[in-house]
Design an enzyme around this catalytic site. Sequence first.
Site, PDB file in Angstrom:
ATOM      1  N   ARG A  39      38.022  50.611  31.665  1.00 62.01           N
ATOM      2  CA  ARG A  39      38.910  50.875  32.798  1.00 62.01           C
ATOM      3  C   ARG A  39      40.119  51.756  32.439  1.00 62.01           C
ATOM      4  O   ARG A  39      40.426  52.721  33.131  1.00 62.01           O
ATOM      5  CB  ARG A  39      39.404  49.507  33.284  1.00 62.01           C
ATOM      6  CG  ARG A  39      40.054  49.499  34.608  1.00 62.01           C
ATOM      7  CD  ARG A  39      40.510  48.098  34.943  1.00 62.01           C
ATOM      8  NE  ARG A  39      39.493  47.334  35.633  1.00 62.01           N
ATOM      9  CZ  ARG A  39      39.714  46.177  36.240  1.00 62.01           C
ATOM     10  NH1 ARG A  39      40.919  45.645  36.237  1.00 62.01           N
ATOM     11  NH2 ARG A  39      38.753  45.536  36.855  1.00 62.01           N
ATOM     12  N   HIS A  93      47.559  48.110  39.543  1.00 59.16           N
ATOM     13  CA  HIS A  93      46.665  47.037  39.980  1.00 59.16           C
ATOM     14  C   HIS A  93      47.186  45.653  39.617  1.00 59.16           C
ATOM     15  O   HIS A  93      47.127  44.726  40.408  1.00 59.16           O
ATOM     16  CB  HIS A  93      45.306  47.278  39.316  1.00 59.16           C
ATOM     17  CG  HIS A  93      44.234  46.335  39.738  1.00 59.16           C
ATOM     18  ND1 HIS A  93      43.916  46.130  41.060  1.00 59.16           N
ATOM     19  CD2 HIS A  93      43.387  45.541  39.013  1.00 59.16           C
ATOM     20  CE1 HIS A  93      42.915  45.257  41.135  1.00 59.16           C
ATOM     21  NE2 HIS A  93      42.590  44.874  39.913  1.00 59.16           N
ATOM     22  N   ARG A 148      44.828  42.893  30.431  1.00 62.95           N
ATOM     23  CA  ARG A 148      44.159  41.729  31.020  1.00 62.95           C
ATOM     24  C   ARG A 148      42.649  41.913  31.026  1.00 62.95           C
ATOM     25  O   ARG A 148      42.144  42.967  31.405  1.00 62.95           O
ATOM     26  CB  ARG A 148      44.647  41.553  32.455  1.00 62.95           C
ATOM     27  CG  ARG A 148      43.913  40.493  33.234  1.00 62.95           C
ATOM     28  CD  ARG A 148      44.336  40.514  34.689  1.00 62.95           C
ATOM     29  NE  ARG A 148      43.836  41.684  35.371  1.00 62.95           N
ATOM     30  CZ  ARG A 148      43.052  41.642  36.457  1.00 62.95           C
ATOM     31  NH1 ARG A 148      42.690  40.488  36.971  1.00 62.95           N
ATOM     32  NH2 ARG A 148      42.649  42.751  37.038  1.00 62.95           N
ATOM     33  N   HIS A 178      44.052  50.501  37.995  1.00 64.49           N
ATOM     34  CA  HIS A 178      42.623  50.519  38.303  1.00 64.49           C
ATOM     35  C   HIS A 178      42.221  51.970  38.547  1.00 64.49           C
ATOM     36  O   HIS A 178      42.930  52.693  39.245  1.00 64.49           O
ATOM     37  CB  HIS A 178      42.339  49.668  39.547  1.00 64.49           C
ATOM     38  CG  HIS A 178      40.897  49.323  39.682  1.00 64.49           C
ATOM     39  ND1 HIS A 178      39.960  50.249  40.070  1.00 64.49           N
ATOM     40  CD2 HIS A 178      40.226  48.181  39.452  1.00 64.49           C
ATOM     41  CE1 HIS A 178      38.771  49.670  40.073  1.00 64.49           C
ATOM     42  NE2 HIS A 178      38.900  48.417  39.701  1.00 64.49           N
ATOM     43  N   GLU A 188      31.546  41.531  33.963  1.00 62.83           N
ATOM     44  CA  GLU A 188      32.462  42.661  34.144  1.00 62.83           C
ATOM     45  C   GLU A 188      32.855  43.215  32.790  1.00 62.83           C
ATOM     46  O   GLU A 188      32.599  42.584  31.753  1.00 62.83           O
ATOM     47  CB  GLU A 188      33.699  42.206  34.921  1.00 62.83           C
ATOM     48  CG  GLU A 188      33.373  41.877  36.370  1.00 62.83           C
ATOM     49  CD  GLU A 188      34.595  41.542  37.194  1.00 62.83           C
ATOM     50  OE1 GLU A 188      35.684  41.395  36.626  1.00 62.83           O
ATOM     51  OE2 GLU A 188      34.439  41.416  38.416  1.00 62.83           O
TER      52      GLU A 188
HETATM   53  C1  LIG Z   1      42.384  44.478  45.176  1.00 66.98           C
HETATM   54  C2  LIG Z   1      42.527  43.421  44.135  1.00 66.98           C
HETATM   55  C3  LIG Z   1      41.403  42.887  43.530  1.00 66.98           C
HETATM   56  C4  LIG Z   1      41.536  41.889  42.556  1.00 66.98           C
HETATM   57  N1  LIG Z   1      40.412  41.322  42.021  1.00 66.98           N
HETATM   58  C5  LIG Z   1      40.547  40.286  41.155  1.00 66.98           C
HETATM   59  C6  LIG Z   1      39.405  39.593  40.682  1.00 66.98           C
HETATM   60  O1  LIG Z   1      38.282  39.885  41.052  1.00 66.98           O
HETATM   61  N2  LIG Z   1      39.602  38.567  39.802  1.00 66.98           N
HETATM   62  C7  LIG Z   1      40.839  38.190  39.363  1.00 66.98           C
HETATM   63  O2  LIG Z   1      40.949  37.252  38.557  1.00 66.98           O
HETATM   64  N3  LIG Z   1      41.934  38.830  39.821  1.00 66.98           N
HETATM   65  C8  LIG Z   1      41.825  39.841  40.707  1.00 66.98           C
HETATM   66  N4  LIG Z   1      42.942  40.469  41.173  1.00 66.98           N
HETATM   67  C9  LIG Z   1      44.257  39.957  40.762  1.00 66.98           C
HETATM   68  C10 LIG Z   1      44.533  38.629  41.479  1.00 66.98           C
HETATM   69  O3  LIG Z   1      44.096  38.726  42.802  1.00 66.98           O
HETATM   70  C11 LIG Z   1      46.010  38.274  41.481  1.00 66.98           C
HETATM   71  O4  LIG Z   1      46.554  38.409  40.206  1.00 66.98           O
HETATM   72  C12 LIG Z   1      46.209  36.832  41.934  1.00 66.98           C
HETATM   73  O5  LIG Z   1      45.578  36.640  43.168  1.00 66.98           O
HETATM   74  C13 LIG Z   1      47.688  36.521  42.047  1.00 66.98           C
HETATM   75  O6  LIG Z   1      47.845  35.281  42.676  1.00 66.98           O
HETATM   76  P1  LIG Z   1      49.306  34.732  42.937  1.00 66.98           P
HETATM   77  O7  LIG Z   1      49.163  33.439  43.639  1.00 66.98           O
HETATM   78  O8  LIG Z   1      50.081  34.789  41.699  1.00 66.98           O
HETATM   79  O9  LIG Z   1      49.984  35.834  43.896  1.00 66.98           O
HETATM   80  P2  LIG Z   1      49.561  36.308  45.353  1.00 66.98           P
HETATM   81  O10 LIG Z   1      48.185  35.911  45.673  1.00 66.98           O
HETATM   82  O11 LIG Z   1      49.910  37.737  45.469  1.00 66.98           O
HETATM   83  O12 LIG Z   1      50.553  35.475  46.299  1.00 66.98           O
HETATM   84  C14 LIG Z   1      51.930  35.755  46.311  1.00 66.98           C
HETATM   85  C15 LIG Z   1      52.547  35.048  47.495  1.00 66.98           C
HETATM   86  O13 LIG Z   1      53.962  35.116  47.425  1.00 66.98           O
HETATM   87  C16 LIG Z   1      54.495  35.510  48.675  1.00 66.98           C
HETATM   88  N5  LIG Z   1      55.793  36.136  48.411  1.00 66.98           N
HETATM   89  C17 LIG Z   1      56.067  37.217  47.646  1.00 66.98           C
HETATM   90  N6  LIG Z   1      57.395  37.446  47.619  1.00 66.98           N
HETATM   91  C18 LIG Z   1      57.971  36.486  48.376  1.00 66.98           C
HETATM   92  C19 LIG Z   1      59.307  36.184  48.746  1.00 66.98           C
HETATM   93  N7  LIG Z   1      60.349  36.921  48.347  1.00 66.98           N
HETATM   94  N8  LIG Z   1      59.532  35.116  49.551  1.00 66.98           N
HETATM   95  C20 LIG Z   1      58.505  34.358  50.002  1.00 66.98           C
HETATM   96  N9  LIG Z   1      57.223  34.604  49.690  1.00 66.98           N
HETATM   97  C21 LIG Z   1      56.962  35.646  48.885  1.00 66.98           C
HETATM   98  C22 LIG Z   1      53.434  36.424  49.243  1.00 66.98           C
HETATM   99  O14 LIG Z   1      53.590  36.595  50.622  1.00 66.98           O
HETATM  100  C23 LIG Z   1      52.178  35.645  48.841  1.00 66.98           C
HETATM  101  O15 LIG Z   1      51.968  34.584  49.733  1.00 66.98           O
HETATM  102  C24 LIG Z   1      42.826  41.455  42.150  1.00 66.98           C
HETATM  103  C25 LIG Z   1      43.955  42.001  42.757  1.00 66.98           C
HETATM  104  C26 LIG Z   1      43.815  42.967  43.743  1.00 66.98           C
HETATM  105  C27 LIG Z   1      45.047  43.517  44.388  1.00 66.98           C
END
Ligand SMILES: Cc1cc2nc3c(=O)[nH]c(=O)nc-3n(C[C@H](O)[C@H](O)[C@H](O)COP(=O)(O)OP(=O)(O)OC[C@H]3O[C@@H](n4cnc5c(N)ncnc54)[C@H](O)[C@@H]3O)c2cc1C
Length: 529
Positions: A284, A345, A380, A238, A117
């Site tokens: 990007r 994003h 990032r 994005h 990428e």
């Molecule tokens: C479309 C898209 C494509 C992406 N592609 C990539 C990729 O290819 N590679 C990469 O490295 N990153 C990618 N990213 C970024 C990456 O997906 C995220 O940064 C990462 O998944 C975040 O993980 P996390 O566990 O921190 O949060 P999340 O996976 O968002 O999980 C957050 C959790 O917290 C819960 N939550 C939130 N607020 C509360 C609350 N007040 N009370 C209780 N629960 C709550 C939510 O319901 C969820 O379960 C992408 C993001 C998007 C949107």
Amino acid sequence: MSTNVDFLVLGSGIAGLSYALKVCKFGKVALITKKSDTESNTNHAQGGIASVTSLDDSFGLHIQDTLVAGAGLCKEDAVEVLVKEGPGHVRELIELGVRFSKERLPNGEERFALGREGGHSRRRILHADDLTGKEIERALVVQAKREENIRLFEHDFAVDLITTRRPNGELVCCGAYVLDTETEEVTAFRAKVTMLATGGCGRVYLHTTNPVIATGDGVAMAYRAGAEIENMEFIQFHPTCLYHPEARSFLISEAVRGEGGILRLANGSTFMENYHKMNCLAPRDIVARAIDAELKKSGAECVYLDVTHLDAERVKSRFPNIYGKCLSVGIDITKELIPIVPAAHYSCGGVRTNLMAESSIKRLYACGEVACTGVHGANRLASNSLLEALVFAHRAAKDAERHISGWACDSLVDYDKSSHVNIVNRKTVTSLADRVHQLMWRYVGIVRTNERLETAETELADIAKDVENLYKAGCLSAELIELRNIVTVAGLIIGSALSRKESRGLNYNLDYPQPDDTNCKRDTVLIKT
Ligand SMILES: Cc1cc2nc3c(=O)[nH]c(=O)nc-3n(C[C@H](O)[C@H](O)[C@H](O)COP(=O)(O)OP(=O)(O)OC[C@H]3O[C@@H](n4cnc5c(N)ncnc54)[C@H](O)[C@@H]3O)c2cc1C
């Protein structure tokens, strides 16, 4: 009502689940998630997870690529941890059952297919077709449900953190207030250690690739509790998000341009040649800025991505998910242009943590997109965020074990709901949220100026007053709490952007178009006074 656990985990994305799976070996875990188990940014990640696994790659190269993307603000020790510890934890994912895509070599051997990428000098992205996040989330949820020590609370919404100040002045976290969105009861979860893994804040903006859960709750809660919040001005946009009323947050992968997709205006003319020598394949942030400039110039609502000149069968087989999604809203991308807009994003900033993922509040850890570990700096590198969540979840778990014995918060007051009595009109909440989305998009988006930021600050202050009054007297609901949180996070983004008097990485301000290493090469840290 209150309940006691050893470990409280807020969020069930890659960060929360990975951490819960480790700490459940040391004690009882309550895993709180505001929707159903898999609803997360993680579930939407397409491209993959960066990790040094091939012979022509090295830790040095991955570190270098990350530092270059970060535009001078990465914390080098955090980057080193990320890159060097990453492959071991990716292996653990595979052992847990994550099925990354493989390819067959001419000699018949099979190996993991590695993608490349923007910004990566080597092929190092492990992926599961274009649905990597979904596959990781699936495997982690399956495993978490097998663990006796993990209790999953779905549709439970963390409202605020509970803190206490020790006689020595130290601020300590002892759990969180959690709203059961079905019974509307608030429970005080008392915990020896609390992990914030609530993900990002894309929903602060009008256009975003993030799902509805991404309202910045963790950053807002941590800020209210007195934690240090770092580098919130660095929001990654994005360039190509589908623009359609029925599919607002659907990402059109950069790989589409990689395969020959062309960006066009509504009249069919191209424009990227005016912005960068790499044309549609420019980095990007440059593409996002170019589209933003064209939209501002013409007043149009979107531009278009054109793949109609490519072989239709190739488009369908290379991008089955994108083809299917667009078709489901009536766009056959092999025959019609795809309407797209840039969209918020990823948040590079968040709750400031040390190398063990602990925040400035004792016993409060933060991990994943909600955290600012320092690995992303001012921008990032693609596919580093899933890796960051994984690596720092494991570090946090290792560190948190020491808190399991000894001190536990003994005085805990129930949540006082007595003032939350008024029925809140849903339309009022939606229209206030919409005002925040609009002003953030218009004034605090891809290209900023001091004047736009100041306008945003003034308008937000008005909205914030209304929201605070509504919140104080209104019956608690997920929508109302999220509205309060997006207002808080919007304020943090604006405040951070105003305090950075330079353009660096993702913070582009026309009043200071260049980086200023002498005066501004430092992190922005905000703390509630
Ligand atoms: C479309 C898209 C494509 C992406 N592609 C990539 C990729 O290819 N590679 C990469 O490295 N990153 C990618 N990213 C970024 C990456 O997906 C995220 O940064 C990462 O998944 C975040 O993980 P996390 O566990 O921190 O949060 P999340 O996976 O968002 O999980 C957050 C959790 O917290 C819960 N939550 C939130 N607020 C509360 C609350 N007040 N009370 C209780 N629960 C709550 C939510 O319901 C969820 O379960 C992408 C993001 C998007 C949107």
